[in-house]
Structure formats: structure tokens, C-alpha cells
Design a protein around this motif. Structure first.
Motif, PDB file in Angstrom:
ATOM      1  N   GLY A 189       0.822  -1.200   0.000  1.00 11.04           N
ATOM      2  CA  GLY A 189       0.000   0.000   0.000  1.00 11.04           C
ATOM      3  C   GLY A 189       0.856   1.250   0.000  1.00 11.04           C
ATOM      4  N   ALA A 190       0.416   2.251  -0.725  1.00 12.82           N
ATOM      5  CA  ALA A 190       1.173   3.497  -0.790  1.00 12.82           C
ATOM      6  C   ALA A 190       0.208   4.666  -0.678  1.00 12.82           C
ATOM      7  CB  ALA A 190       1.947   3.579  -2.096  1.00 12.82           C
ATOM      8  N   HIS A 191       0.730   5.792  -0.287  1.00 13.90           N
ATOM      9  CA  HIS A 191      -0.075   6.985  -0.112  1.00 13.90           C
ATOM     10  C   HIS A 191       0.122   7.917  -1.295  1.00 13.90           C
ATOM     11  CE1 HIS A 191      -0.851   5.769   4.012  1.00 13.90           C
ATOM     12  NE2 HIS A 191       0.441   5.529   4.141  1.00 13.90           N
ATOM     13  N   THR A 192      -0.761   8.884  -1.417  1.00 13.14           N
ATOM     14  CA  THR A 192      -0.563   9.895  -2.448  1.00 13.14           C
ATOM     15  C   THR A 192       0.600  10.782  -2.033  1.00 13.14           C
ATOM     16  OG1 THR A 192      -2.153  11.358  -1.373  1.00 13.14           O
ATOM     17  CG2 THR A 192      -2.985   9.954  -3.149  1.00 13.14           C
ATOM     18  N   LEU A 193       1.117  11.485  -3.012  1.00 15.46           N
ATOM     19  CA  LEU A 193       2.275  12.331  -2.781  1.00 15.46           C
ATOM     20  C   LEU A 193       1.874  13.648  -2.139  1.00 15.46           C
ATOM     21  CD1 LEU A 193       3.821  11.821  -6.314  1.00 15.46           C
ATOM     22  CD2 LEU A 193       4.452  10.623  -4.224  1.00 15.46           C
ATOM     23  N   HIS A 194       2.844  14.312  -1.526  1.00 15.35           N
ATOM     24  CA  HIS A 194       2.617  15.669  -1.060  1.00 15.35           C
ATOM     25  C   HIS A 194       2.714  16.563  -2.283  1.00 15.35           C
ATOM     26  CE1 HIS A 194       2.845  14.526   3.139  1.00 15.35           C
ATOM     27  NE2 HIS A 194       3.911  13.807   2.839  1.00 15.35           N
ATOM     28  N   GLY A 195       1.861  17.511  -2.384  1.00 11.89           N
ATOM     29  CA  GLY A 195       1.885  18.388  -3.545  1.00 11.89           C
ATOM     30  C   GLY A 195       1.301  19.739  -3.189  1.00 11.89           C
ATOM     31  N   ASN A 196       0.780  20.401  -4.174  1.00  4.49           N
ATOM     32  CA  ASN A 196       0.149  21.697  -3.983  1.00  4.49           C
ATOM     33  C   ASN A 196      -1.145  21.477  -3.200  1.00  4.49           C
ATOM     34  OD1 ASN A 196      -1.491  24.017  -4.395  1.00  4.49           O
ATOM     35  ND2 ASN A 196      -0.159  24.595  -6.080  1.00  4.49           N
ATOM     36  N   LYS A 197      -1.141  21.870  -1.940  1.00  4.92           N
ATOM     37  CA  LYS A 197      -2.275  21.545  -1.073  1.00  4.92           C
ATOM     38  C   LYS A 197      -3.548  22.275  -1.472  1.00  4.92           C
ATOM     39  CE  LYS A 197      -0.846  24.782   2.515  1.00  4.92           C
ATOM     40  NZ  LYS A 197      -0.425  24.923   3.898  1.00  4.92           N
ATOM     41  N   TYR A 198      -3.440  23.444  -2.063  1.00  4.89           N
ATOM     42  CA  TYR A 198      -4.633  24.190  -2.458  1.00  4.89           C
ATOM     43  C   TYR A 198      -5.305  23.539  -3.666  1.00  4.89           C
ATOM     44  CZ  TYR A 198      -2.279  27.513   0.544  1.00  4.89           C
ATOM     45  OH  TYR A 198      -1.643  28.092   1.603  1.00  4.89           O
ATOM     46  N   LEU A 199      -4.498  23.183  -4.659  1.00  4.14           N
ATOM     47  CA  LEU A 199      -5.052  22.544  -5.851  1.00  4.14           C
ATOM     48  C   LEU A 199      -5.564  21.151  -5.524  1.00  4.14           C
ATOM     49  CD1 LEU A 199      -5.587  22.729  -8.855  1.00  4.14           C
ATOM     50  CD2 LEU A 199      -3.276  21.889  -9.262  1.00  4.14           C
ATOM     51  N   LYS A 200      -4.838  20.430  -4.694  1.00  7.64           N
ATOM     52  CA  LYS A 200      -5.248  19.077  -4.313  1.00  7.64           C
ATOM     53  C   LYS A 200      -6.591  19.106  -3.584  1.00  7.64           C
ATOM     54  CE  LYS A 200      -3.349  15.037  -1.954  1.00  7.64           C
ATOM     55  NZ  LYS A 200      -2.193  14.533  -1.210  1.00  7.64           N
ATOM     56  N   THR A 201      -6.739  20.023  -2.654  1.00  2.00           N
ATOM     57  CA  THR A 201      -7.995  20.145  -1.913  1.00  2.00           C
ATOM     58  C   THR A 201      -9.138  20.532  -2.834  1.00  2.00           C
ATOM     59  OG1 THR A 201      -6.756  20.810   0.047  1.00  2.00           O
ATOM     60  CG2 THR A 201      -9.108  21.295   0.035  1.00  2.00           C
ATOM     61  N   ALA A 202      -8.882  21.452  -3.754  1.00  2.00           N
ATOM     62  CA  ALA A 202      -9.922  21.887  -4.685  1.00  2.00           C
ATOM     63  C   ALA A 202     -10.349  20.736  -5.601  1.00  2.00           C
ATOM     64  CB  ALA A 202      -9.439  23.066  -5.519  1.00  2.00           C
ATOM     65  N   MET A 203      -9.396  19.932  -6.047  1.00  2.00           N
ATOM     66  CA  MET A 203      -9.733  18.834  -6.944  1.00  2.00           C
ATOM     67  C   MET A 203     -10.473  17.714  -6.211  1.00  2.00           C
ATOM     68  SD  MET A 203      -8.866  20.141  -9.696  1.00  2.00           S
ATOM     69  CE  MET A 203      -9.580  18.800 -10.586  1.00  2.00           C
ATOM     70  N   ILE A 204     -10.110  17.449  -4.972  1.00  2.00           N
ATOM     71  CA  ILE A 204     -10.829  16.444  -4.187  1.00  2.00           C
ATOM     72  C   ILE A 204     -12.266  16.922  -3.947  1.00  2.00           C
ATOM     73  CG2 ILE A 204     -10.971  15.331  -1.921  1.00  2.00           C
ATOM     74  CD1 ILE A 204      -8.810  14.092  -3.593  1.00  2.00           C
ATOM     75  N   THR A 205     -12.434  18.201  -3.665  1.00  2.00           N
ATOM     76  CA  THR A 205     -13.778  18.760  -3.472  1.00  2.00           C
ATOM     77  C   THR A 205     -14.587  18.673  -4.764  1.00  2.00           C
ATOM     78  OG1 THR A 205     -12.873  20.273  -1.834  1.00  2.00           O
ATOM     79  CG2 THR A 205     -15.056  20.794  -2.699  1.00  2.00           C
ATOM     80  N   ALA A 206     -13.945  18.962  -5.891  1.00  4.94           N
ATOM     81  CA  ALA A 206     -14.635  18.866  -7.185  1.00  4.94           C
ATOM     82  C   ALA A 206     -15.021  17.424  -7.478  1.00  4.94           C
ATOM     83  CB  ALA A 206     -13.750  19.416  -8.291  1.00  4.94           C
ATOM     84  N   ALA A 207     -14.159  16.485  -7.114  1.00  5.96           N
ATOM     85  CA  ALA A 207     -14.471  15.071  -7.327  1.00  5.96           C
ATOM     86  C   ALA A 207     -15.654  14.635  -6.473  1.00  5.96           C
ATOM     87  CB  ALA A 207     -13.249  14.207  -7.013  1.00  5.96           C
ATOM     88  N   MET A 208     -15.711  15.138  -5.243  1.00  5.08           N
ATOM     89  CA  MET A 208     -16.844  14.796  -4.379  1.00  5.08           C
ATOM     90  C   MET A 208     -18.145  15.352  -4.952  1.00  5.08           C
ATOM     91  SD  MET A 208     -14.923  15.135  -0.672  1.00  5.08           S
ATOM     92  CE  MET A 208     -16.254  15.944   0.079  1.00  5.08           C
ATOM     93  N   ALA A 209     -18.085  16.511  -5.584  1.00  2.41           N
ATOM     94  CA  ALA A 209     -19.288  17.074  -6.203  1.00  2.41           C
ATOM     95  C   ALA A 209     -19.614  16.361  -7.505  1.00  2.41           C
ATOM     96  CB  ALA A 209     -19.087  18.564  -6.455  1.00  2.41           C
TER      97      ALA A 209
END
Length: 170
Positions: free
Chosen positions: A86-106
Motif C-alpha cells: 500500500g502506498a499513499h498519495t504524494l505531497h503536492g500543492n495543497k490548495y489545488l489538491k484540496t480543490a480537486m478532491i472537493t470537485a471530485a466529491m461534487a
């Protein structure tokens, strides 16, 4: 109490000023801003964050996977002695990552879209959280292509079977 109300009013004035400055900055990207909102799950706030973090030029990224890696939405890979762990996602741009996860949830909640179908196909075999990250990754790849080519998002509709195309069963 009056002091608190004055403080609240000053905060509201500052918010209005900040929003007007944001819209002034977005005027240069208005065409991209409206095209991004055509994607299921991407609203005004998410489109603003995407433009702020990526911009209107994706040439620094050779392909969509590099952009996803920079954003921290790539699945990690951990393999040792031929066994995958098992592996985790990478650390990246936290603002873009959060926005994309929110968009995926919608996007997974929208009715009759391919993105929703994609989410539920993945959800059945890998779980809801991993499927949500995979959907965010797919959305970011779509956004990359839209910015690079200037295309508009179009949902491909499945061909629906009608009564006259069905053969009667005897």
C-alpha cells in the motif's frame, strides 16, 4: 455588542473588496473560467483556485501526469522484492489538491455523467476514498487537456435503447 457589530461590518466590507479584486484579476481569464465551470463538480470557487494555481499555460508540465504529480494526486507506488504494498498519495500543492478532491466529491453526485459512472466503477473494487482521489486525478487530466487545447468539456452520452430498436422476444 455594538463594537462586535462594527467589527463584523468591517470584515464584510473587506470581503467585498477582496472579492472585487479577485474578479478584476479573473477578467483576463474569463473564457477559461467559464469553460472550467462546464465540468461537472467544478464551480466558481474551484475554477478560481485552478486558475490561481495552474494559470492559463500548462507548458511547464510535459503531460497531464506531471501536472497530477505536482498537485499530489498521483498514486504512490511502493514495491519491494516484487510485492506491491500500500502506498499513499504524494505531497503536492495543497490548495489545488484540496480543490480537486472537493470537485471530485461534487462530480460523483451529479446525475447521468460519465464521471459518476467512473467513480462507482472504481468504488466497487478499491473503496470510496481511493476512488475519490482517482476521480480527482481524472478531473485534473481533463483540465490539463482543456487548458492545453482550448477545448470545452462535453459529456459523451451513451446510446440509449429505444422500443423500436429492440427485437421482440418470441
Amino acid at each position: 455588542m455594538a463594537m462586535n457589530m462594527n467589527l463584523l461590518a468591517s470584515y464584510q466590507r473587506e470581503l467585498i473588496n477582496l472579492e472585487s479584486r479577485i474578479y478584476e484579476q479573473l477578467e483576463a481569464f474569463s473564457e477559461l473560467y467559464h469553460r472550467l465551470q462546464a465540468i461537472p463538480g467544478v464551480g466558481e470557487g474551484t475554477a478560481q483556485i485552478i486558475i490561481a494555481e495552474i494559470g492559463s499555460d500548462v507548458s511547464p508540465f510535459p503531460d497531464a501526469h506531471h501536472l497530477a504529480s505536482w498537485a499530489g494526486l498521483c498514486p504512490g507506488s511502493y514495491e519491494s522484492a516484487g510485492k506491491k504494498h500500500g502506498a499513499h498519495t504524494l505531497h503536492g500543492n495543497k490548495y489545488l489538491k484540496t480543490a480537486m478532491i472537493t470537485a471530485a466529491m461534487a462530480a460523483k453526485s451529479t446525475k447521468q455523467t460519465g464521471l459518476r459512472d467512473f467513480y462507482w466503477r472504481l468504488c466497487s473494487r478499491m473503496g470510496k476514498q481511493k476512488a475519490n482521489v482517482a476521480l480527482a486525478h481524472k478531473l485534473l487530466r481533463i483540465i490539463y487537456v482543456m487548458i492545453q487545447t482550448g477545448a470545452t468539456y462535453q459529456e459523451y452520452k451513451k446510446s440509449q435503447r429505444t422500443e423500436d430498436t429492440l427485437t421482440p422476444k418470441i
